[in-house]
Design an enzyme around this catalytic site. Structure first.
Site, PDB file in Angstrom:
ATOM      1  N   VAL A   7       0.657  -1.840   0.303  1.00  0.00           N
ATOM      2  CA  VAL A   7      -0.015   0.283   0.166  1.00  0.00           C
ATOM      3  C   VAL A   7       0.913   1.094  -0.250  1.00  0.00           C
ATOM      4  CG1 VAL A   7      -1.985   1.091   1.292  1.00  0.00           C
ATOM      5  CG2 VAL A   7      -1.603  -1.401   1.332  1.00  0.00           C
ATOM      6  N   ASN A   9       1.279   5.339  -1.109  1.00  0.00           N
ATOM      7  CA  ASN A   9       0.666   6.728  -0.965  1.00  0.00           C
ATOM      8  C   ASN A   9      -0.324   6.447  -2.694  1.00  0.00           C
ATOM      9  OD1 ASN A   9       1.577   8.315   0.996  1.00  0.00           O
ATOM     10  ND2 ASN A   9       3.611   7.891   0.741  1.00  0.00           N
ATOM     11  N   ASN A  11      -1.130   4.272  -4.621  1.00  0.00           N
ATOM     12  CA  ASN A  11      -2.357   2.974  -5.265  1.00  0.00           C
ATOM     13  C   ASN A  11      -1.849   2.308  -4.136  1.00  0.00           C
ATOM     14  OD1 ASN A  11      -2.770   3.879  -7.841  1.00  0.00           O
ATOM     15  ND2 ASN A  11      -0.593   4.122  -8.607  1.00  0.00           N
ATOM     16  N   TYR A 100      22.196   1.941   6.189  1.00  0.00           N
ATOM     17  CA  TYR A 100      21.043   3.215   5.963  1.00  0.00           C
ATOM     18  C   TYR A 100      21.512   4.020   7.716  1.00  0.00           C
ATOM     19  CZ  TYR A 100      17.741   6.356   4.358  1.00  0.00           C
ATOM     20  OH  TYR A 100      17.264   7.286   3.120  1.00  0.00           O
ATOM     21  N   ASP A 109       8.131  -0.331   1.373  1.00  0.00           N
ATOM     22  CA  ASP A 109       8.530  -0.878   0.142  1.00  0.00           C
ATOM     23  C   ASP A 109       9.770  -1.327  -0.810  1.00  0.00           C
ATOM     24  OD1 ASP A 109       8.876   1.541   0.239  1.00  0.00           O
ATOM     25  OD2 ASP A 109       7.953   2.134  -1.169  1.00  0.00           O
ATOM     26  N   ARG A 110      11.024  -0.328  -0.563  1.00  0.00           N
ATOM     27  CA  ARG A 110      12.445  -0.028  -0.667  1.00  0.00           C
ATOM     28  C   ARG A 110      12.765  -1.586   0.033  1.00  0.00           C
ATOM     29  NH1 ARG A 110      15.027   5.298   0.981  1.00  0.00           N
ATOM     30  NH2 ARG A 110      16.925   5.040  -0.892  1.00  0.00           N
ATOM     31  N   ASP A 129      12.221   2.339  -8.653  1.00  0.00           N
ATOM     32  CA  ASP A 129      10.837   2.307  -8.387  1.00  0.00           C
ATOM     33  C   ASP A 129      10.068   3.815  -8.503  1.00  0.00           C
ATOM     34  OD1 ASP A 129       8.450   1.484  -7.478  1.00  0.00           O
ATOM     35  OD2 ASP A 129       8.968   1.279  -5.564  1.00  0.00           O
ATOM     36  N   THR A 132       4.948   6.826  -6.303  1.00  0.00           N
ATOM     37  CA  THR A 132       4.858   7.958  -6.472  1.00  0.00           C
ATOM     38  C   THR A 132       5.464   8.895  -6.105  1.00  0.00           C
ATOM     39  OG1 THR A 132       2.913   7.302  -4.670  1.00  0.00           O
ATOM     40  CG2 THR A 132       3.516   9.768  -4.207  1.00  0.00           C
ATOM     41  N   THR A 184       0.297  24.013 -26.152  1.00  0.00           N
ATOM     42  CA  THR A 184       0.751  23.507 -24.867  1.00  0.00           C
ATOM     43  C   THR A 184       0.649  21.939 -24.572  1.00  0.00           C
ATOM     44  OG1 THR A 184       0.168  25.471 -24.492  1.00  0.00           O
ATOM     45  CG2 THR A 184      -0.167  24.304 -22.661  1.00  0.00           C
TER      46      THR A 184
END
Length: 264
Positions: A7, A9, A11, A100, A109-110, A129, A132, A184
């Site tokens: 899940v 932000n 989709n 990290y 997700d990462r 990826d 969003t 445009t």
């Protein structure tokens, strides 16, 4: 059967696995205000459309970067599936060494993308990826997750352009075929799509250089793309080796399997 939720932000991607095989998948719009009951009835309809029942689901795994939705999803799984879902969160077994500075800050997700990509393609590698946000993750040949880059996604950039300008219209995200545009709509499409392609190509190129310095064996670095807009971006970005549409779902399955015994 294993039901996997990713899940984001914008989709939500759902997949159903049986005996390790992805049987079906759905991509839905993330609706932050939906209740657990609304999500439950929607899932019931989706499963029944594919010939499944709620009772066929024996395991559930959830990855989300939207904390406010986690309670809703957990309530949904408890009420409609009569079980506790396994949630991707810091401290679970992934098979990766997270380098990290603060591992808790790395999006779920990462991590699942990195797990699936390393196990499928080996390292060193870069995972891009297109969600969003467009994220870039670097993984070493020794399964070390070094970190990466987070950039505004193509849709975010498009929405911001419309919101912050008085006369520019919202356009479909597709290639106009040229950058000298005579109207445009195509001018905006060119700036959005080709501009993002340029960003992605530059970050990949620079990340490869930095990852090469961290790769004693000098093995070639693979670049794997995933996410809803990966196919569009692949056409104009040099350096992407392949697009793997189901990388995140596959990562969810693999991480769940690593932790299944601990979750019983």
């Amino acid at each position: 059967m294993l039901l996997a939720f990713d899940v984001g932000n914008t989709n939500a991607v759902l997949g159903v696995f049986k005996d390790g095989e992805l049987l079906t998948d759905w991509r839905l719009q993330t609706e932050h205000n939906k209740s657990a009951d609304e999500y439950g009835m929607m899932l019931k309809q989706l499963l029944e459309h594919e010939g499944f029942k709620l009772e066929d689901v024996t395991d559930i795994v959830i990855s989300t970067v939207v904390p406010s939705l986690l309670y809703t999803l957990q309530h949904l799984t408890a009420k409609y599936f009569k079980m506790k879902a396994f949630v991707i969160e810091p401290g679970i077994e992934t098979g990766l060494q997270i380098k990290y500075e603060n591992p808790k800050q790395v999006g779920a997700d990462r991590i699942v993308n990195a797990v699936a990509a390393f196990e499928k393609y080996g390292g060193p590698l870069i995972v891009v990826d297109f969600g969003t946000a467009t994220t870039f993750c670097a993984i070493s040949e020794n399964a070390e997750y070094f970190g990466g880059t987070i950039a505004p996604g193509l849709k975010i950039t498009s929405d911001a352009l419309v919101q912050k300008t008085a006369k520019l219209p919202k356009v479909e995200l597709e290639e106009p075929g040229h950058v000298i545009c005579r109207n445009t709509v195509q001018s905006i499409q060119s700036g959005l799509v080709y501009g993002h392609m340029g960003t992605v190509e530059y970050v990949i190129k620079r990340m490869k250089k930095e990852l090469e310095e961290l790769t004693p064996s000098k093995k070639p670095i693979k670049v794997i793309a995933t996410g809803g807009l990966a196919t569009l971006m692949e056409t104009g970005v040099e350096g992407i080796d392949c697009v793997d549409r189901f990388l995140t779902l596959e990562g969810l399955k693999r991480v769940y399997e690593k932790n299944k015994n601990n979750n019983l």
